[in-house]
Design a protein around this motif. Structure first.
Motif, short mmCIF file in Angstrom:
data_model
loop_
_atom_site.label_atom_id
_atom_site.label_comp_id
_atom_site.label_asym_id
_atom_site.label_seq_id
_atom_site.Cartn_x
_atom_site.Cartn_y
_atom_site.Cartn_z
N UNK A 125 85.02 7.24 67.80
CA UNK A 125 84.49 8.74 68.29
C UNK A 125 83.80 9.00 69.45
N UNK A 126 83.09 8.33 70.01
CA UNK A 126 82.32 9.07 71.17
C UNK A 126 83.50 8.37 72.38
N UNK A 132 88.24 11.58 61.31
CA UNK A 132 87.47 11.84 62.45
C UNK A 132 88.22 12.31 63.70
N UNK A 133 88.41 11.19 64.28
CA UNK A 133 89.62 11.56 65.92
C UNK A 133 90.54 12.83 66.09
N UNK A 173 91.20 18.11 67.17
CA UNK A 173 91.55 19.14 66.98
C UNK A 173 91.13 20.88 67.35
N UNK A 174 89.24 20.19 67.18
CA UNK A 174 88.30 21.30 67.25
C UNK A 174 88.75 21.31 68.88
N UNK A 175 88.82 20.37 69.10
CA UNK A 175 88.70 21.01 70.97
C UNK A 175 90.24 21.66 71.81
N UNK A 176 90.76 21.01 71.28
CA UNK A 176 92.21 21.61 71.03
C UNK A 176 93.41 20.98 72.12
N UNK A 177 93.29 19.81 71.89
CA UNK A 177 93.61 18.35 72.65
C UNK A 177 94.52 18.47 71.88
N UNK A 199 85.22 15.39 55.76
CA UNK A 199 86.17 16.45 56.15
C UNK A 199 85.29 17.50 57.13
N UNK A 200 84.34 18.27 56.69
CA UNK A 200 83.80 19.13 57.62
C UNK A 200 83.34 18.47 58.60
N UNK A 201 83.23 16.95 59.45
CA UNK A 201 82.55 16.61 60.43
C UNK A 201 83.61 16.94 61.70
N UNK A 202 83.62 17.35 62.35
CA UNK A 202 84.31 17.14 63.76
C UNK A 202 84.41 17.09 65.02
N UNK A 203 83.33 16.35 65.48
CA UNK A 203 82.79 16.00 66.52
C UNK A 203 81.32 14.44 66.25
#
Length: 421
Positions: free
Chosen positions: A14-15, A48-49, A54-58, A282-286
């Motif tokens: 994830x890093x 998570x990846x 998705x969160x960062x719009x990639x 499933x709520x973790x997105x970072x």
């Protein structure tokens, strides 16, 4: 652009994903493949990846698989971050050397040799499959021991560059102390992987003014504390050694410490269990804050910078990498793999000229280079005598009685991973 991460189920991943997402303008990845034989871990990390992207719009696609050949098919670059034997093997590497009065550590000394013997044959097999899939693909090795693994890859004719986060860590630390942008800090970084010294800190580029003397004068106490070395040692050296040099400069002190506390492997294993539980939310997105304690700080920035330079010519023009010596350090063989500043582009890294190296550092560097040559021979050809010779040559071992005992323990603890044992 397709990139493949071998060992994609690592809790490190994830890093790396966070870096790909944040720095997508530097490295426009369209497909990212995470490959790992550990299906359950891979599912957690892959989920998570995708949420981070998705969160960062990639817009890129993330694929998870256990099929290595499918994963590397058509890949422009393959990042290696695998650990043969997992944390259980690391726990052994950090334990049995202490029984002989030697440092127990996963990348240097007897433990580092054990890791090299387990890792080199596996990495060479992966590299051959990458070459069959795309002979122009770059292999970026983050798998320890980076110097020995990269040397094995280069000697086998692969397009490979080794990467470590020690230099970028120093760059960021010095930039903060100097209150400047990290991109303004250029390091005269010299040595081998996990055996390096910062001999100058220049502002603005390779020809910039050296501010290291002033940095040590004002911030020497803080730097020494981070390295866990006495301030007078830094004052006498006049350089900043990698924190791995403490294993050499304070060997007996480190052995005493390691014998009185849980191994780093045990700490990491507990942390990994907690991280994987978090990744399943499933709520973790970072990437979670806990990941910073796992190690590998700034790994993603270094990996993105290197991949971008190799694949597109973008990224920083100068980067610290592990590559062939080819005369850069004249006291080492041409085929030695050194860790230095290099100009990096689509043709690969080209080491920058270095100032003459003080014999205090050149001597130890030459000694460990000879060990690495013997270690690679043992990894490629096997045999108890070759293991013994490598251990006897290592300055953290050096005594024949220690080398004999360590050889027996290494083979006993790693038999399942050694085809010749």
């Amino acid at each position: 652009m397709k990139l493949t991460v071998v060992g994609g189920g690592s809790t490190y991943t994830p890093e790396l994903i966070d870096g790909f997402a944040r720095l997508r303008d530097t490295l426009p990845v369209t497909e990212l493949v995470l490959v790992d034989p550990a299906a359950e871990r891979l599912d957690l990390v892959g989920g998570l990846a995708r949420r981070i992207f998705a969160r960062q719009g990639h817009p890129g696609r993330i694929v998870t698989t256990s099929d290595l050949d499918a994963a590397v098919d058509g890949a422009d670059a393959v990042l290696l971050q695998l650990r043969v034997g997992g944390q259980a093997a690391r726990e052994q590497d950090e334990t049995w050397p202490l029984e002989c009065g030697c440092v127990g550590q996963e990348t240097t000394g007897a433990g580092g040799l054990a890791k090299a013997l387990r890792t080199v044959p596996v990495v060479l097999d992966i590299a051959e499959r990458v070459r069959r899939a795309n002979p122009r693909a770059w292999i970026i090795d983050f798998t320890n021991p980076v110097g020995i693994v990269t040397r094995a890859l280069l000697q086998a004719g692969h397009r490979a560059v080794g990467l470590c986060n020690v230099a970028i860590g120093f760059q960021r630390k010095f930039a903060a102390l100097l209150d400047v942008s990290p991109s303004d800090v250029h390091l005269d970084h010299v040595g081998l992987n996990h055996l390096t010294w910062e001999t100058a800190v220049r502002l603005g580029g390779p020809e910039g003014d050296d501010v290291l003397p002033g940095l040590l004068a004002v911030h020497g106490d803080a730097i020494a504390a981070d390295l866990r070395l006495p301030r007078p040692v830094l004052d006498r050296l006049g350089v900043v050694p990698s924190y791995y040099l403490r294993y050499y400069y304070a060997h007996d002190e480190v052995v005493r410490e390691l014998r009185t506390k849980p191994s780093r492997a045990a700490e990491v294993a507990a942390m990994e269990r907690q991280l994987l539980e978090m990744y399943g939310d499933p709520a973790l997105d970072e990437k979670p804050e806990l990941l910073a304690k796992r190690g590998g700080a700034y790994y993603s920035e270094a990996a993105v910078d290197l991949a971008a330079a190799l694949l597109t010519g973008a990224g920083s023009p100068y980067q610290v990498v592990n590559t062939r010596n080819d005369g850069t350090l004249p006291f080492l063989p041409d085929d030695a793999v050194i860790e230095v500043q290099a100009a990096v582009g689509p043709k690969g890294p080209s080491p920058l000229p270095t100032a003459p190296v003080d014999p205090l550092y050149a001597g130890l560097t030459a000694n460990v280079t000879a060990y690495e040559d013997l270690a690679l021979e043992a990894a490629l050809r096997g045999g108890r005598d070759r293991v013994f010779r490598a251990l006897l040559a290592h300055p953290l071992v050096g005594q024949y009685a220690h080398a004999e005992q360590l050889t027996d323990r290494l083979i006993a603890h790693n038999r399942e991973h050694l085809a010749w044992a």
